[in-house]
Design a protein around this motif. Structure first.
Motif, PDB file in Angstrom:
ATOM      1  N   LYS A  10      -2.632  10.785   2.445  1.00 52.72           N
ATOM      2  CA  LYS A  10      -3.319  12.475   2.215  1.00 52.72           C
ATOM      3  C   LYS A  10      -4.376  12.605   0.897  1.00 52.72           C
ATOM      4  CE  LYS A  10       0.461  13.079   4.975  1.00 52.72           C
ATOM      5  NZ  LYS A  10      -0.557  12.712   6.602  1.00 52.72           N
ATOM      6  N   LYS A  11      -4.352  11.925   0.430  1.00 48.74           N
ATOM      7  CA  LYS A  11      -5.291  12.243  -0.828  1.00 48.74           C
ATOM      8  C   LYS A  11      -7.218  11.510  -0.579  1.00 48.74           C
ATOM      9  CE  LYS A  11      -2.473  14.188  -3.806  1.00 48.74           C
ATOM     10  NZ  LYS A  11      -1.655  13.976  -5.971  1.00 48.74           N
ATOM     11  N   LEU A  19      -3.926   7.087  -3.130  1.00 45.39           N
ATOM     12  CA  LEU A  19      -4.949   6.516  -3.462  1.00 45.39           C
ATOM     13  C   LEU A  19      -5.547   7.427  -3.066  1.00 45.39           C
ATOM     14  CD1 LEU A  19      -4.646   2.401  -2.248  1.00 45.39           C
ATOM     15  CD2 LEU A  19      -4.980   3.395  -4.566  1.00 45.39           C
ATOM     16  N   ILE A  20      -7.537   7.529  -3.558  1.00 48.00           N
ATOM     17  CA  ILE A  20      -8.396   8.439  -3.073  1.00 48.00           C
ATOM     18  C   ILE A  20      -9.332   7.105  -2.330  1.00 48.00           C
ATOM     19  CG2 ILE A  20      -7.437   9.964  -4.628  1.00 48.00           C
ATOM     20  CD1 ILE A  20     -10.071   9.543  -6.525  1.00 48.00           C
ATOM     21  N   SER A  21      -9.213   5.585  -2.576  1.00 54.52           N
ATOM     22  CA  SER A  21     -10.150   4.961  -2.169  1.00 54.52           C
ATOM     23  C   SER A  21      -9.729   3.960  -1.555  1.00 54.52           C
ATOM     24  CB  SER A  21     -11.465   5.203  -3.019  1.00 54.52           C
ATOM     25  OG  SER A  21     -12.589   3.784  -2.292  1.00 54.52           O
ATOM     26  N   ILE A  22     -10.050   3.510  -0.637  1.00 53.84           N
ATOM     27  CA  ILE A  22      -9.910   1.785  -0.005  1.00 53.84           C
ATOM     28  C   ILE A  22     -10.847   1.220   0.094  1.00 53.84           C
ATOM     29  CG2 ILE A  22      -8.377   0.662   1.331  1.00 53.84           C
ATOM     30  CD1 ILE A  22      -6.096   2.609   1.315  1.00 53.84           C
ATOM     31  N   SER A  23     -11.361   0.494   0.085  1.00 58.33           N
ATOM     32  CA  SER A  23     -12.882  -0.518   0.281  1.00 58.33           C
ATOM     33  C   SER A  23     -12.078  -2.059   0.509  1.00 58.33           C
ATOM     34  CB  SER A  23     -13.517  -0.487  -0.499  1.00 58.33           C
ATOM     35  OG  SER A  23     -14.893  -0.924   0.167  1.00 58.33           O
ATOM     36  N   VAL A  24     -11.681  -2.856   2.264  1.00 57.07           N
ATOM     37  CA  VAL A  24     -11.720  -3.618   2.144  1.00 57.07           C
ATOM     38  C   VAL A  24     -12.904  -4.410   3.261  1.00 57.07           C
ATOM     39  CG1 VAL A  24      -9.289  -3.395   2.063  1.00 57.07           C
ATOM     40  CG2 VAL A  24     -10.922  -3.101   4.093  1.00 57.07           C
ATOM     41  N   TRP A  41       1.037  -1.270  -0.276  1.00 55.77           N
ATOM     42  CA  TRP A  41       0.048   0.291  -0.088  1.00 55.77           C
ATOM     43  C   TRP A  41       0.699   1.253  -0.182  1.00 55.77           C
ATOM     44  CZ3 TRP A  41      -5.005   0.115   3.032  1.00 55.77           C
ATOM     45  CH2 TRP A  41      -5.462  -1.240   2.923  1.00 55.77           C
ATOM     46  N   ALA A  42       1.914   0.944   0.355  1.00 58.42           N
ATOM     47  CA  ALA A  42       2.778   2.719   1.008  1.00 58.42           C
ATOM     48  C   ALA A  42       3.653   2.593  -0.671  1.00 58.42           C
ATOM     49  CB  ALA A  42       3.622   2.106   1.455  1.00 58.42           C
TER      50      ALA A  42
END
Length: 84
Positions: free
Chosen positions: A31-32, A9-14, A3-4
């Motif tokens: 930050k975004k 990324l502007i969206s994370i869904s798990v 991930w780093a």
């Protein structure tokens, strides 16, 4: 891919992935990020105060986990948040 290595990324869904343990460290580095959805897993421990550094968040879904604390006061910095 880690991930780093994806700071844009502007969206994370798990959601609903049977994930457990504490929320991963380093989420505050996105930050975004506008949306973070981790609901319907088995995350535990405290909700990290560092989530308050995600000032671009408009949506934060934490429900249906096993967090052991109240919401951190640092979430008050999320002035763009529309969905919690």
């Amino acid at each position: 891919m880690e991930w780093a290595s994806m700071p844009e990324l502007i969206s994370i869904s798990v959601c609903a992935n049977n994930l457990s343990g504490p929320l991963p460290t380093g989420l505050q580095n996105f930050k975004k990020l506008e949306f973070l959805g981790v609901e319907a897993n088995q995350f535990s421990g405290p909700i990290p105060a560092e989530l308050g550094n995600l000032i671009s968040l408009t949506g934060l879904q934490l429900g249906s986990n096993q967090f052991t604390s109240t919401l951190p006061t640092t979430l008050s910095k999320l002035v763009n948040l529309k969905e919690l």
